[in-house]
Structure formats: C-alpha cells, structure tokens
Design an enzyme around this catalytic site. Structure first.
Site, PDB file in Angstrom:
ATOM      1  N   CYS A 216      37.072  45.817  34.312  1.00 16.52           N
ATOM      2  CA  CYS A 216      36.743  44.868  33.431  1.00 16.52           C
ATOM      3  C   CYS A 216      35.534  45.390  32.481  1.00 16.52           C
ATOM      4  O   CYS A 216      35.418  44.956  31.385  1.00 16.52           O
ATOM      5  CB  CYS A 216      36.119  43.606  34.322  1.00 16.52           C
TER       6      CYS A 216
ATOM      7  N   ARG B 178      38.217  34.602  36.422  1.00 11.12           N
ATOM      8  CA  ARG B 178      38.911  35.532  37.504  1.00 11.12           C
ATOM      9  C   ARG B 178      39.431  34.930  38.585  1.00 11.12           C
ATOM     10  O   ARG B 178      39.533  35.363  39.514  1.00 11.12           O
ATOM     11  CB  ARG B 178      37.650  36.554  37.842  1.00 11.12           C
TER      12      ARG B 178
ATOM     13  N   TYR C 122      19.677  44.269  43.597  1.00 13.58           N
ATOM     14  CA  TYR C 122      18.517  44.772  42.198  1.00 13.58           C
ATOM     15  C   TYR C 122      17.060  44.792  42.670  1.00 13.58           C
ATOM     16  O   TYR C 122      16.194  45.063  42.052  1.00 13.58           O
ATOM     17  CB  TYR C 122      18.829  43.679  41.299  1.00 13.58           C
TER      18      TYR C 122
ATOM     19  N   ARG D   5      27.305  40.057  33.970  1.00 15.90           N
ATOM     20  CA  ARG D   5      28.394  40.300  32.656  1.00 15.90           C
ATOM     21  C   ARG D   5      27.702  40.546  31.250  1.00 15.90           C
ATOM     22  O   ARG D   5      28.277  41.253  30.819  1.00 15.90           O
ATOM     23  CB  ARG D   5      29.478  39.193  32.646  1.00 15.90           C
TER      24      ARG D   5
ATOM     25  N   SER E  47      23.710  39.279  40.739  1.00 17.56           N
ATOM     26  CA  SER E  47      22.607  39.396  39.785  1.00 17.56           C
ATOM     27  C   SER E  47      22.190  37.817  39.699  1.00 17.56           C
ATOM     28  O   SER E  47      21.210  37.764  39.375  1.00 17.56           O
ATOM     29  CB  SER E  47      23.553  39.601  38.315  1.00 17.56           C
TER      30      SER E  47
ATOM     31  N   GLU F 204      41.860  38.936  54.037  1.00 12.26           N
ATOM     32  CA  GLU F 204      41.506  40.181  52.932  1.00 12.26           C
ATOM     33  C   GLU F 204      40.868  41.491  53.653  1.00 12.26           C
ATOM     34  O   GLU F 204      41.355  42.585  53.123  1.00 12.26           O
ATOM     35  CB  GLU F 204      40.497  39.704  51.865  1.00 12.26           C
TER      36      GLU F 204
ATOM     37  N   CYS G 177      40.134  42.529  34.996  1.00 12.90           N
ATOM     38  CA  CYS G 177      39.908  43.582  35.939  1.00 12.90           C
ATOM     39  C   CYS G 177      41.062  44.490  36.002  1.00 12.90           C
ATOM     40  O   CYS G 177      41.269  45.145  37.156  1.00 12.90           O
ATOM     41  CB  CYS G 177      39.437  43.130  37.274  1.00 12.90           C
TER      42      CYS G 177
ATOM     43  N   LYS H 293      31.020  39.411  49.012  1.00 12.74           N
ATOM     44  CA  LYS H 293      29.826  39.457  47.569  1.00 12.74           C
ATOM     45  C   LYS H 293      30.505  37.983  47.021  1.00 12.74           C
ATOM     46  O   LYS H 293      31.322  37.573  47.160  1.00 12.74           O
ATOM     47  CB  LYS H 293      30.550  40.455  46.696  1.00 12.74           C
TER      48      LYS H 293
ATOM     49  N   CYS I  81      36.584  49.576  38.624  1.00 15.65           N
ATOM     50  CA  CYS I  81      37.205  48.155  38.313  1.00 15.65           C
ATOM     51  C   CYS I  81      37.476  48.586  36.793  1.00 15.65           C
ATOM     52  O   CYS I  81      37.056  49.438  36.077  1.00 15.65           O
ATOM     53  CB  CYS I  81      36.449  47.213  38.460  1.00 15.65           C
TER      54      CYS I  81
ATOM     55  N   LYS J 169      35.607  39.377  47.757  1.00 17.25           N
ATOM     56  CA  LYS J 169      34.728  39.092  46.638  1.00 17.25           C
ATOM     57  C   LYS J 169      35.274  37.810  45.972  1.00 17.25           C
ATOM     58  O   LYS J 169      36.342  37.565  45.697  1.00 17.25           O
ATOM     59  CB  LYS J 169      35.177  40.084  45.640  1.00 17.25           C
TER      60      LYS J 169
HETATM   61  C1  PBG Z   1      33.351  44.294  38.661  1.00 14.65           C
HETATM   62  C2  PBG Z   1      31.925  43.555  39.061  1.00 14.65           C
HETATM   63  C3  PBG Z   1      31.393  42.427  39.085  1.00 14.65           C
HETATM   64  C4  PBG Z   1      30.370  42.422  39.726  1.00 14.65           C
HETATM   65  C5  PBG Z   1      30.320  43.760  40.622  1.00 14.65           C
HETATM   66  N1  PBG Z   1      31.551  44.494  40.020  1.00 14.65           N
HETATM   67  C6  PBG Z   1      31.495  41.148  38.121  1.00 14.65           C
HETATM   68  C7  PBG Z   1      32.476  40.304  38.311  1.00 14.65           C
HETATM   69  O1  PBG Z   1      33.616  40.465  38.995  1.00 14.65           O
HETATM   70  O2  PBG Z   1      32.957  39.623  37.241  1.00 14.65           O
HETATM   71  C8  PBG Z   1      29.229  41.323  39.953  1.00 14.65           C
HETATM   72  C9  PBG Z   1      27.577  41.978  40.290  1.00 14.65           C
HETATM   73  C10 PBG Z   1      26.620  40.942  40.146  1.00 14.65           C
HETATM   74  O3  PBG Z   1      26.975  39.771  39.640  1.00 14.65           O
HETATM   75  O4  PBG Z   1      25.524  41.489  40.366  1.00 14.65           O
HETATM   76  N2  PBG Z   1      34.512  43.308  38.683  1.00 14.65           N
END
Ligand code: PBG
Length: 327
Positions: free
Chosen positions: A122, A218, A314, A206, A275, A234, A130, A249, A120, A196
């Site tokens: 970002c 986003r 995690y 982040r 996260s 998708e 991104c 996700k 990615c 996603k």
């Molecule tokens: C990158 C990305 C993100 C996450 C995984 N790859 C953040 C986003 O899209 O803003 C999030 C993972 C997490 O919150 O644990 N684009």
C-alpha cells in the site's frame, strides 16, 4: 473483618511491596519502535496527527537510531515512503528504495539492533491498496503474492533481520518463506500480521506512510472487528505456513484477541499499539485531560498482561525513558 486472609490491601501498602508482587512487568526487551523512512536527502518531516513522530530520509536516520540505541530499545520496524508509485508497487523491491537504504545504514552502524520491515504494497502502489487490482478494483490475492515475496527478499538482501508481512493476502507466509529459503535466508524469521483488523485506528498512519487507499477501504482483505474465532483461524494458517511470530493489530481495543491468540497457540505474539491509539493519548494529554506518562505505562502493561510478548508502539522511546527513571 474476622478473616485476616481477606485483607488483600496488605500487599499494597508500600511501593517496594507492590513492585515485588506485580504479576506483569513491562521490559525494554518487549518494545519495537516504528520508523518512517522517506526517499530523498536531509528530510525530517513531522507527522501532523502523531506529535513526536517524523519521516526521516535515510541520511537523517542516524540521529534517531543513536537515540534508540542509547535508550536500549532492541528493535525497530521500518516503513517506506518511496520516490515513485505505480499500479504494481514496483518501488517496493527497488534495492535503492528508502527502506533498503535505511537497512544498509542501520546494519552498518548498529548491527545488533533488530531491523524488522513491514512488507506490504500500500505504500508503493499508486492506488494505495495492499496488492494488485483487477479491472473492477478488487485486490487479487494470488497475483499479489509474488510481489510481496519480491519485496521481502529485497528487504532481507538489504539487511532486514525479520520481515513482517501486513497485507492480509491468503498464502503470503508460505510464498515469502519459500522465496527466502530458495535464496538461502533460512534463518530469517517471519513476523506475520496475522489478525489485522480493518480499523479506523490506522487513520494517522496513513498520513505518516502516505498509504491511504485512493478509493474504497480495506474491508475485503483486513478482518472484521466483530470476529475472534476468525482471528484464531488466521493465526493457525500463518503458523502452518511457517510464521515464526504472530501479531494482533490494533492492540488496546483488541486485548481479548491477543489473549485468545496467546492462550490458544503459545506462540511469540506481538501486538501493534497503532497510530490512532497513540494519537488519542497525545491529544488528550496536550489538553491536560490525561497524565500521559501514567496512561502510556498503564496501556503498555495492559497489552502485555493480555498476552503480548512484543509491543510495537510509537511510545517505545517514552516507555524506555520511564522504565529507566522508575527502574
Ligand atoms: C500497511 C500497514 C498499516 C499499518 C501498519 N502496516 C496501515 C493499513 O493497513 O492501512 C497501520 C499502523 C498504524 O496505524 O500505526 N498495510
């Protein structure tokens, strides 16, 4: 109670019996552990909102990888925090970048540990979006594809076993597939972050990955929370473009999407326990409001029951320890 058949409690009387008839069992092989790799040397920096999670410089990753290996976790997912950022995110394909450095060490020491990389822009762009921006601040789709393919190729050259594009641009899977094939990497699988969602649950990430967008959000590329038919579109598109595995996700608030994706396509399906899902449990457990061990295993089992074959979490190290203790 004249119907003995209706005594469903009979099979719940002992632990042995419950274990024997359990329909869904979490396994070590289901787990993928995310790692944040930061540029520089001798760094192990705690992430505020994610107790137990750190940013490691490549030279400090060894201790963490040894633990992962010892616990029997089969795969890691690498994220990079580069030394420099620009509008194009050019540090993403720097062959000496943190992810590339980490891959070399990882593959030298633990060749059989699967190294997946998040692809990615970002983390590498100075604006934190991104892909490439136009003058209005809109993320340009087609112009971003070439950058993603360069990044993926750089990761694979450094040793990545699987690339996982998470940008949500249309057409990135076929572009990345073509780039990998052209350079002879025909056997490197793509794990597509297919469904996603634009989620508030990415908040702590982040900070961990230093990838908050400098302006806006986003929502013009990640999916809208209310949509499940669109998730299937998708996934269908990513499979048609050559994705080997697909992903949903976040995980827990989107279990219905995981189920719909698995039931519809029967593809190897990953779910990302993100996260914010981690932070919620950690925060409640720290106050003794929840029993952490119980809710971790319950959450991961539920994600698997919904249809996930792989869970990026995690909690992977904790779950591995608990599986060993209870198994
Ligand atoms: C990158 C990305 C993100 C996450 C995984 N790859 C953040 C986003 O899209 O803003 C999030 C993972 C997490 O919150 O644990 N684009």
């Amino acid at each position: 109670m004249n119907f003995p058949d209706l005594r469903l409690r009979r099979l719940r009387t002992t632990e042995t019996l419950r274990n024997m008839v359990r329909e869904t069992n979490l396994r070590l092989d289901d787990l993928i552990y995310p790692l944040f790799v930061i540029f520089g040397r001798d760094k192990k920096i705690p992430v505020n909102a994610m107790p137990g999670i750190f940013q490691f410089s490549p030279d400090r990753l060894g201790e963490e990888l040894a633990e992962i290996k010892e616990l029997g976790i089969p795969a890691v997912l690498l994220f990079g925090l580069p030394e420099y950022k620009d509008a194009r995110g050019s540090s993403a394909w720097d062959d000496n970048g943190p992810v590339q450095e980490a891959l070399k060490r990882c593959k030298d020491t633990y060749p059989e540990l699967l190294a997946v990389t998040d692809v990615c822009m970002c983390e590498y762009t100075d604006h934190g979006h991104c892909g490439l921006l136009d003058a209005q601040g809109y993320v340009m789709n087609d112009a971003s594809l070439e950058l993603l393919a360069r990044e993926a190729l750089s990761h694979v050259r450094a040793g990545a076993d699987i690339v996982a594009p998470s940008d949500m641009m249309d057409g990135r899977i076929s572009e990345i597939r073509r780039a990998l094939d052209e350079h002879g990497f025909i056997n490197t699988p793509i794990m597509a972050y297919s469904a996603k969602y634009a989620s508030g649950f990415y908040g702590p990430f982040r900070e961990a990955a230093g990838s908050a967008p400098a302006f806006g959000d986003r929502k013009a590329y990640q999916m809208d929370t209310g949509n499940v038919n669109e998730a299937l579109r998708e996934v269908r598109l990513d499979i048609a473009e050559g994705a080997d595995m697909v992903m949903v996700k976040p995980a827990l608030p989107y279990l219905d999407v995981i189920k719909a994706v698995k039931d519809t396509f029967g593809y190897p399906t990953a779910a990302y326990n993100v996260s914010g899902e981690y932070a919620m449990i950690k925060a409640a457990a720290a106050r003794n409001w929840l029993d952490e061990e119980r809710v971790v295993m319950e959450s991961l089992t539920c994600i698997k029951r919904a249809g996930a074959d792989m869970i990026i979490t995690y909690f992977a190290k904790d779950a591995a320890r608990l599986l060993r203790k209870n198994g």
